[in-house]
Write an enzyme that holds these catalytic residues in place. Structure first.
Site, PDB file in Angstrom:
ATOM      1  N   SER A  12       0.847  -1.195   0.000  1.00 25.41           N
ATOM      2  CA  SER A  12       0.000   0.000   0.000  1.00 25.41           C
ATOM      3  C   SER A  12       0.879   1.240   0.000  1.00 25.41           C
ATOM      4  CB  SER A  12      -0.890   0.015   1.243  1.00 25.41           C
ATOM      5  OG  SER A  12      -1.365   1.336   1.454  1.00 25.41           O
ATOM      6  N   HIS A  37      -1.074  -1.262  -4.424  1.00 26.74           N
ATOM      7  CA  HIS A  37      -2.357  -0.934  -3.786  1.00 26.74           C
ATOM      8  C   HIS A  37      -2.420   0.580  -3.553  1.00 26.74           C
ATOM      9  CE1 HIS A  37      -5.869  -1.985  -1.244  1.00 26.74           C
ATOM     10  NE2 HIS A  37      -5.454  -1.021  -0.432  1.00 26.74           N
ATOM     11  N   ASP A  39      -4.589   3.615  -2.140  1.00 21.92           N
ATOM     12  CA  ASP A  39      -5.697   3.959  -1.237  1.00 21.92           C
ATOM     13  C   ASP A  39      -6.225   5.348  -1.556  1.00 21.92           C
ATOM     14  OD1 ASP A  39      -5.952   1.683   0.615  1.00 21.92           O
ATOM     15  OD2 ASP A  39      -3.861   2.154   1.083  1.00 21.92           O
ATOM     16  N   MET A  41      -8.831   8.139  -0.542  1.00 22.32           N
ATOM     17  CA  MET A  41      -9.667   8.581   0.590  1.00 22.32           C
ATOM     18  C   MET A  41     -10.166   9.996   0.334  1.00 22.32           C
ATOM     19  SD  MET A  41      -7.364   7.268   3.763  1.00 22.32           S
ATOM     20  CE  MET A  41      -6.563   5.660   3.748  1.00 22.32           C
ATOM     21  N   HIS A  70      -8.195   1.067  -4.252  1.00 27.60           N
ATOM     22  CA  HIS A  70      -9.124   0.851  -3.136  1.00 27.60           C
ATOM     23  C   HIS A  70      -9.832   2.171  -2.870  1.00 27.60           C
ATOM     24  CE1 HIS A  70      -9.444  -0.035   1.500  1.00 27.60           C
ATOM     25  NE2 HIS A  70     -10.626   0.125   0.935  1.00 27.60           N
ATOM     26  N   MET A  72     -12.092   4.517  -1.009  1.00 27.41           N
ATOM     27  CA  MET A  72     -12.766   4.832   0.255  1.00 27.41           C
ATOM     28  C   MET A  72     -13.415   6.186   0.051  1.00 27.41           C
ATOM     29  SD  MET A  72      -9.730   3.410   2.692  1.00 27.41           S
ATOM     30  CE  MET A  72      -8.561   3.437   1.320  1.00 27.41           C
ATOM     31  N   MET A 141     -11.319  -5.745   5.258  1.00 29.48           N
ATOM     32  CA  MET A 141     -10.527  -4.813   6.057  1.00 29.48           C
ATOM     33  C   MET A 141     -10.290  -5.440   7.430  1.00 29.48           C
ATOM     34  SD  MET A 141      -9.951  -2.223   4.126  1.00 29.48           S
ATOM     35  CE  MET A 141      -9.037  -1.331   5.382  1.00 29.48           C
ATOM     36  N   GLY A 146      -8.887   4.241   6.788  1.00 29.37           N
ATOM     37  CA  GLY A 146      -8.571   5.661   6.958  1.00 29.37           C
ATOM     38  C   GLY A 146      -7.102   5.931   7.229  1.00 29.37           C
ATOM     39  N   GLY A 148      -2.933   4.136   7.820  1.00 26.46           N
ATOM     40  CA  GLY A 148      -1.986   3.030   7.862  1.00 26.46           C
ATOM     41  C   GLY A 148      -1.478   2.853   9.287  1.00 26.46           C
ATOM     42  N   GLY A 149      -0.777   1.764   9.503  1.00 25.39           N
ATOM     43  CA  GLY A 149      -0.089   1.560  10.772  1.00 25.39           C
ATOM     44  C   GLY A 149      -0.959   1.125  11.932  1.00 25.39           C
ATOM     45  N   ASP A 183      -6.525  -6.428   4.157  1.00 26.80           N
ATOM     46  CA  ASP A 183      -5.915  -5.094   4.191  1.00 26.80           C
ATOM     47  C   ASP A 183      -5.960  -4.527   5.605  1.00 26.80           C
ATOM     48  OD1 ASP A 183      -5.040  -2.517   3.683  1.00 26.80           O
ATOM     49  OD2 ASP A 183      -6.684  -1.983   2.339  1.00 26.80           O
ATOM     50  N   GLY A 184      -4.776  -4.335   6.183  1.00 32.58           N
ATOM     51  CA  GLY A 184      -4.676  -3.673   7.474  1.00 32.58           C
ATOM     52  C   GLY A 184      -3.923  -4.497   8.504  1.00 32.58           C
ATOM     53  N   GLY A 205       1.237  -2.001   4.079  1.00 32.33           N
ATOM     54  CA  GLY A 205       1.764  -0.651   3.900  1.00 32.33           C
ATOM     55  C   GLY A 205       2.960  -0.404   4.789  1.00 32.33           C
ATOM     56  N   SER A 206       2.689  -0.140   6.071  1.00 32.46           N
ATOM     57  CA  SER A 206       3.772   0.218   6.992  1.00 32.46           C
ATOM     58  C   SER A 206       4.793  -0.909   7.144  1.00 32.46           C
ATOM     59  CB  SER A 206       3.196   0.627   8.353  1.00 32.46           C
ATOM     60  OG  SER A 206       2.293  -0.353   8.835  1.00 32.46           O
TER      61      SER A 206
HETATM   62  C1  DX5 Z   1      -6.309   1.697   5.377  1.00 26.07           C
HETATM   63  C2  DX5 Z   1      -5.802   1.301   4.016  1.00 26.07           C
HETATM   64  C3  DX5 Z   1      -4.713   0.321   4.027  1.00 26.07           C
HETATM   65  C4  DX5 Z   1      -3.468   0.754   4.766  1.00 26.07           C
HETATM   66  C5  DX5 Z   1      -2.774  -0.452   5.287  1.00 26.07           C
HETATM   67  O1  DX5 Z   1      -7.466   2.447   5.226  1.00 26.07           O
HETATM   68  O2  DX5 Z   1      -6.851   0.773   3.242  1.00 26.07           O
HETATM   69  O3  DX5 Z   1      -4.390  -0.080   2.701  1.00 26.07           O
HETATM   70  O4  DX5 Z   1      -2.595   1.486   3.981  1.00 26.07           O
HETATM   71  O5  DX5 Z   1      -1.691  -0.031   6.055  1.00 26.07           O
HETATM   72  P1  DX5 Z   1      -0.946  -0.991   7.072  1.00 26.07           P
HETATM   73  O6  DX5 Z   1      -0.432  -2.139   6.283  1.00 26.07           O
HETATM   74  O7  DX5 Z   1       0.113  -0.117   7.636  1.00 26.07           O
HETATM   75  O8  DX5 Z   1      -1.986  -1.404   8.090  1.00 26.07           O
HETATM   76 ZN    ZN Z   2      -6.356  -0.176   1.276  1.00 28.15          ZN
END
Ligand code: DX5
Ligand code: ZN
Length: 233
Positions: A12, A37, A39, A41, A70, A72, A141, A146, A148-149, A183-184, A205-206
């Site tokens: 991500s 990926h 995101d 938002m 993705h 949102m 999810m 909303g 990451g991390g 995801d997450g 992501g993180s």
């Molecule tokens: C959250 C996103 C994810 C996010 C995941 O709303 O949809 O894609 O970036 O981040 P990590 O892997 O750090 O949880």
């Molecule tokens: Zn995502």
């Protein structure tokens, strides 16, 4: 039973360096990732604001890897032709954000992209009941969308098993393949457990962009995935 489906790692970009996004895409694909990926938002459906079709379009020439958008956002439909034109390959959205879920899925496919539904931690899987034939991806999810991390919500494991059961039943009846994406909060130390519950596509992501050596993280994830020999569905 070993995995019979491809396993995909989808970094991500939310945790990437936004000042060097093109380079980040190239580097993470070179490091062994499968999908990118992205995101999206809107500060309406989720309390954060990221990027739109212009950034997708700018990233497109940097890779041949599938771009997994993705959404949102609410409403959904107006952005679909724009992301398709910007080079998206997969577009997923949250069913609560669309007035007409079946129509939105068809719209994505009509624009030449793979289509998917995203389920928040408290969103029931029943949203997929009457649209199985229009799904290429189911994305669960494992955090509230909303940011990451955040930490992986353990109840998602049970939901993954149920989603895997529904997809396998559909395919056994002659239905098309459907990817099961998570995801997450996906990390090296929990990816095997998540895979054993039925996921085949892993957004991270993180865990990836928070480390200096992307290849080391992705290789460690693949090594964990290789240990998963049984899907406990
Ligand atoms: C959250 C996103 C994810 C996010 C995941 O709303 O949809 O894609 O970036 O981040 P990590 O892997 O750090 O949880
Ligand atoms: Zn995502």
């Amino acid at each position: 039973m070993p995995f019979t489906q491809p396993v995909r790692i989808a970094p991500s970009l939310l945790s990437a360096d936004f000042a060097r996004l093109g380079e980040e895409v190239v580097n993470v694909i070179d490091a062994g990732a499968d999908w990118i990926h992205l995101d999206v938002m809107d500060n309406h459906y989720v309390p954060n604001l990221t990027v739109g079709p212009l950034v997708c379009q700018a990233l497109r020439p940097h890779t041949n890897a599938p771009i997994d958008v993705h959404l949102m956002v609410e409403p959904v439909d107006a952005l679909i032709p724009q992301f398709a034109k910007a080079g998206a390959n997969i577009i997923t959205f949250h069913p609560e954000a669309s007035r007409h879920v079946d129509r939105t899925l068809a719209l994505i496919r009509d624009h030449g992209c793979k289509a998917g539904l995203v389920f928040n931690p408290a969103t029931p899987l029943s949203w997929m009941d009457y649209v199985m034939d229009k799904l290429d991806v189911v994305l669960l999810m494992s955090v509230n969308p909303g940011y990451g991390g955040q930490s992986f919500i353990p109840a998602t494991l049970h939901k993954l098993r149920e989603a895997r059961r529904r997809i396998d039943h559909w395919v056994a009846q002659g239905g098309q393949a459907i990817a099961l994406e998570i995801d997450g909060g996906v990390k090296v130390d929990n990816i095997a457990t998540i895979a054993a519950a039925g996921a085949d596509t892993f957004v991270a992501g993180s865990a990836i962009f928070g480390q200096p050596d992307y290849r080391a993280v992705i290789s460690a994830m693949r090594a964990e995935l290789a240990k998963v020999t049984t899907q406990s569905v």
